[in-house]
Scaffold this motif. Sequence first.
Motif, PDB file in Angstrom:
ATOM      1  N   GLY A   3       1.198  -1.720   0.317  1.00 56.84           N
ATOM      2  CA  GLY A   3      -0.017   0.106   0.115  1.00 56.84           C
ATOM      3  C   GLY A   3       0.848   1.238  -0.214  1.00 56.84           C
ATOM      4  N   SER A   4       0.222   2.310   0.527  1.00 56.59           N
ATOM      5  CA  SER A   4       0.971   3.883   0.761  1.00 56.59           C
ATOM      6  C   SER A   4       0.765   4.134   1.998  1.00 56.59           C
ATOM      7  CB  SER A   4       0.141   4.489  -0.660  1.00 56.59           C
ATOM      8  OG  SER A   4      -0.465   5.154  -0.559  1.00 56.59           O
ATOM      9  N   ILE A   5       1.321   5.248   1.812  1.00 51.05           N
ATOM     10  CA  ILE A   5       0.614   5.850   3.070  1.00 51.05           C
ATOM     11  C   ILE A   5      -0.177   6.612   3.577  1.00 51.05           C
ATOM     12  CG2 ILE A   5       1.222   9.243   2.280  1.00 51.05           C
ATOM     13  CD1 ILE A   5       3.276   7.325   4.920  1.00 51.05           C
ATOM     14  N   PHE A   6      -1.297   6.612   2.450  1.00 46.98           N
ATOM     15  CA  PHE A   6      -2.675   6.758   3.245  1.00 46.98           C
ATOM     16  C   PHE A   6      -3.134   5.723   4.105  1.00 46.98           C
ATOM     17  CE2 PHE A   6      -2.147   8.994  -1.038  1.00 46.98           C
ATOM     18  CZ  PHE A   6      -2.132  10.257  -0.446  1.00 46.98           C
ATOM     19  N   TYR A   7      -2.626   4.201   3.712  1.00 44.10           N
ATOM     20  CA  TYR A   7      -3.653   3.084   5.045  1.00 44.10           C
ATOM     21  C   TYR A   7      -2.686   4.555   5.992  1.00 44.10           C
ATOM     22  CZ  TYR A   7      -4.179   0.275   1.028  1.00 44.10           C
ATOM     23  OH  TYR A   7      -4.491  -0.028  -0.028  1.00 44.10           O
ATOM     24  N   TRP A  10      -5.500   6.235   7.820  1.00 45.81           N
ATOM     25  CA  TRP A  10      -6.836   5.611   7.515  1.00 45.81           C
ATOM     26  C   TRP A  10      -6.696   5.312   8.769  1.00 45.81           C
ATOM     27  CZ3 TRP A  10     -10.502   7.163   5.479  1.00 45.81           C
ATOM     28  CH2 TRP A  10     -11.323   7.641   4.635  1.00 45.81           C
ATOM     29  N   ALA A  11      -5.309   4.738   9.084  1.00 46.68           N
ATOM     30  CA  ALA A  11      -5.158   4.026  10.346  1.00 46.68           C
ATOM     31  C   ALA A  11      -5.464   4.567  11.727  1.00 46.68           C
ATOM     32  CB  ALA A  11      -4.243   3.270  10.275  1.00 46.68           C
ATOM     33  N   ALA A  12      -4.858   6.042  11.479  1.00 49.72           N
ATOM     34  CA  ALA A  12      -4.877   7.419  12.193  1.00 49.72           C
ATOM     35  C   ALA A  12      -5.963   8.127  12.373  1.00 49.72           C
ATOM     36  CB  ALA A  12      -3.489   7.958  11.972  1.00 49.72           C
ATOM     37  N   LEU A  14      -8.909   6.397  11.822  1.00 44.29           N
ATOM     38  CA  LEU A  14     -10.195   5.449  12.795  1.00 44.29           C
ATOM     39  C   LEU A  14      -9.179   5.160  14.039  1.00 44.29           C
ATOM     40  CD1 LEU A  14     -11.844   2.815  11.985  1.00 44.29           C
ATOM     41  CD2 LEU A  14      -9.737   1.495  11.830  1.00 44.29           C
ATOM     42  N   SER A  15      -8.492   4.994  14.229  1.00 44.18           N
ATOM     43  CA  SER A  15      -7.537   5.222  15.723  1.00 44.18           C
ATOM     44  C   SER A  15      -8.343   6.202  16.344  1.00 44.18           C
ATOM     45  CB  SER A  15      -6.746   4.902  15.607  1.00 44.18           C
ATOM     46  OG  SER A  15      -5.754   6.038  15.553  1.00 44.18           O
ATOM     47  N   PHE A  16      -7.937   7.470  16.047  1.00 47.05           N
ATOM     48  CA  PHE A  16      -8.857   8.945  16.794  1.00 47.05           C
ATOM     49  C   PHE A  16      -9.974   9.117  16.736  1.00 47.05           C
ATOM     50  CE2 PHE A  16     -10.935  12.901  16.593  1.00 47.05           C
ATOM     51  CZ  PHE A  16      -9.898  14.038  17.287  1.00 47.05           C
ATOM     52  N   ALA A  17     -10.990   8.173  15.747  1.00 46.36           N
ATOM     53  CA  ALA A  17     -12.159   8.118  15.672  1.00 46.36           C
ATOM     54  C   ALA A  17     -13.616   7.422  16.766  1.00 46.36           C
ATOM     55  CB  ALA A  17     -13.049   8.083  14.569  1.00 46.36           C
ATOM     56  N   VAL A  18     -12.240   6.501  16.846  1.00 45.32           N
ATOM     57  CA  VAL A  18     -13.014   5.002  17.980  1.00 45.32           C
ATOM     58  C   VAL A  18     -12.702   5.350  19.206  1.00 45.32           C
ATOM     59  CG1 VAL A  18     -11.822   2.698  18.703  1.00 45.32           C
ATOM     60  CG2 VAL A  18     -12.442   3.004  16.416  1.00 45.32           C
ATOM     61  N   TYR A  19     -11.070   5.824  19.968  1.00 40.74           N
ATOM     62  CA  TYR A  19     -10.755   6.166  20.773  1.00 40.74           C
ATOM     63  C   TYR A  19     -11.827   7.578  21.310  1.00 40.74           C
ATOM     64  CZ  TYR A  19      -8.684   8.361  24.972  1.00 40.74           C
ATOM     65  OH  TYR A  19      -8.342   8.605  26.189  1.00 40.74           O
ATOM     66  N   PHE A  20     -12.418   8.620  20.362  1.00 38.18           N
ATOM     67  CA  PHE A  20     -13.017   9.957  20.477  1.00 38.18           C
ATOM     68  C   PHE A  20     -14.146   9.256  21.054  1.00 38.18           C
ATOM     69  CE2 PHE A  20     -15.680  13.725  19.930  1.00 38.18           C
ATOM     70  CZ  PHE A  20     -15.385  14.568  20.158  1.00 38.18           C
ATOM     71  N   THR A  37      -5.922  13.208  24.179  1.00 41.36           N
ATOM     72  CA  THR A  37      -4.866  12.112  23.984  1.00 41.36           C
ATOM     73  C   THR A  37      -5.724  11.206  22.880  1.00 41.36           C
ATOM     74  OG1 THR A  37      -5.597  12.166  26.638  1.00 41.36           O
ATOM     75  CG2 THR A  37      -6.111  10.329  25.636  1.00 41.36           C
ATOM     76  N   ALA A  38      -6.846  11.456  21.869  1.00 40.38           N
ATOM     77  CA  ALA A  38      -7.059  11.281  20.992  1.00 40.38           C
ATOM     78  C   ALA A  38      -5.953  11.393  19.755  1.00 40.38           C
ATOM     79  CB  ALA A  38      -8.855  11.723  20.742  1.00 40.38           C
ATOM     80  N   PHE A  39      -5.355  12.605  19.605  1.00 43.34           N
ATOM     81  CA  PHE A  39      -4.766  12.738  19.184  1.00 43.34           C
ATOM     82  C   PHE A  39      -3.225  12.212  18.810  1.00 43.34           C
ATOM     83  CE2 PHE A  39      -6.783  17.274  17.628  1.00 43.34           C
ATOM     84  CZ  PHE A  39      -6.637  16.930  16.512  1.00 43.34           C
ATOM     85  N   ILE A  40      -3.241  11.861  20.133  1.00 43.09           N
ATOM     86  CA  ILE A  40      -1.900  11.732  20.249  1.00 43.09           C
ATOM     87  C   ILE A  40      -2.129   9.137  20.320  1.00 43.09           C
ATOM     88  CG2 ILE A  40      -0.446  10.087  22.340  1.00 43.09           C
ATOM     89  CD1 ILE A  40      -1.285  12.599  24.021  1.00 43.09           C
ATOM     90  N   ILE A  41      -3.104   8.751  20.722  1.00 44.88           N
ATOM     91  CA  ILE A  41      -3.735   7.696  20.004  1.00 44.88           C
ATOM     92  C   ILE A  41      -3.928   7.504  18.543  1.00 44.88           C
ATOM     93  CG2 ILE A  41      -5.790   5.599  20.040  1.00 44.88           C
ATOM     94  CD1 ILE A  41      -4.328   6.259  22.764  1.00 44.88           C
TER      95      ILE A  41
END
Length: 123
Positions: A3-7, A10-12, A14-20, A37-41
């Motif tokens: 893949g590319s850096i876009f993956y 997307w992971a960042a 998704l992890s931000f949204a789930v934690y938030f 904290t969501a930005f750190i996650i």
Amino acid sequence: MFGSIFYNFWAALLSFAVYFIATIQNPYAMPLPTIGTAFIIAVIGFGLMFPVRYLVGYVFYTPEAPVLLPAEEELPGVSGQETGKTETVPQSGHTAMEAEDENTEEIAQVVRSMLQSDESLSR
């Protein structure tokens, strides 16, 4: 690496949204610490995606098939010498540069003959 850096982005996301979303459901959650904290996650999710992409690329890696020489029966006039399981084909005394020069000389001769035949036809 798969893949590319876009993956990673997307992971960042998704992890931000789930934690938030998981944290904001607490009625006593403060907005700024939750967002911080969501930005750190998200940064952690971004970084963890690199090994994941590497692992997926490693799993899906398919090496190129080796190029095999034709068997001795398929090469008329060439004597192959077998040593163990590998087949060696002796090369002529010509180098690659000499073969290229001979090839260009042959091409030039063919072009000359074609031009001469065209000139004789047009007269």
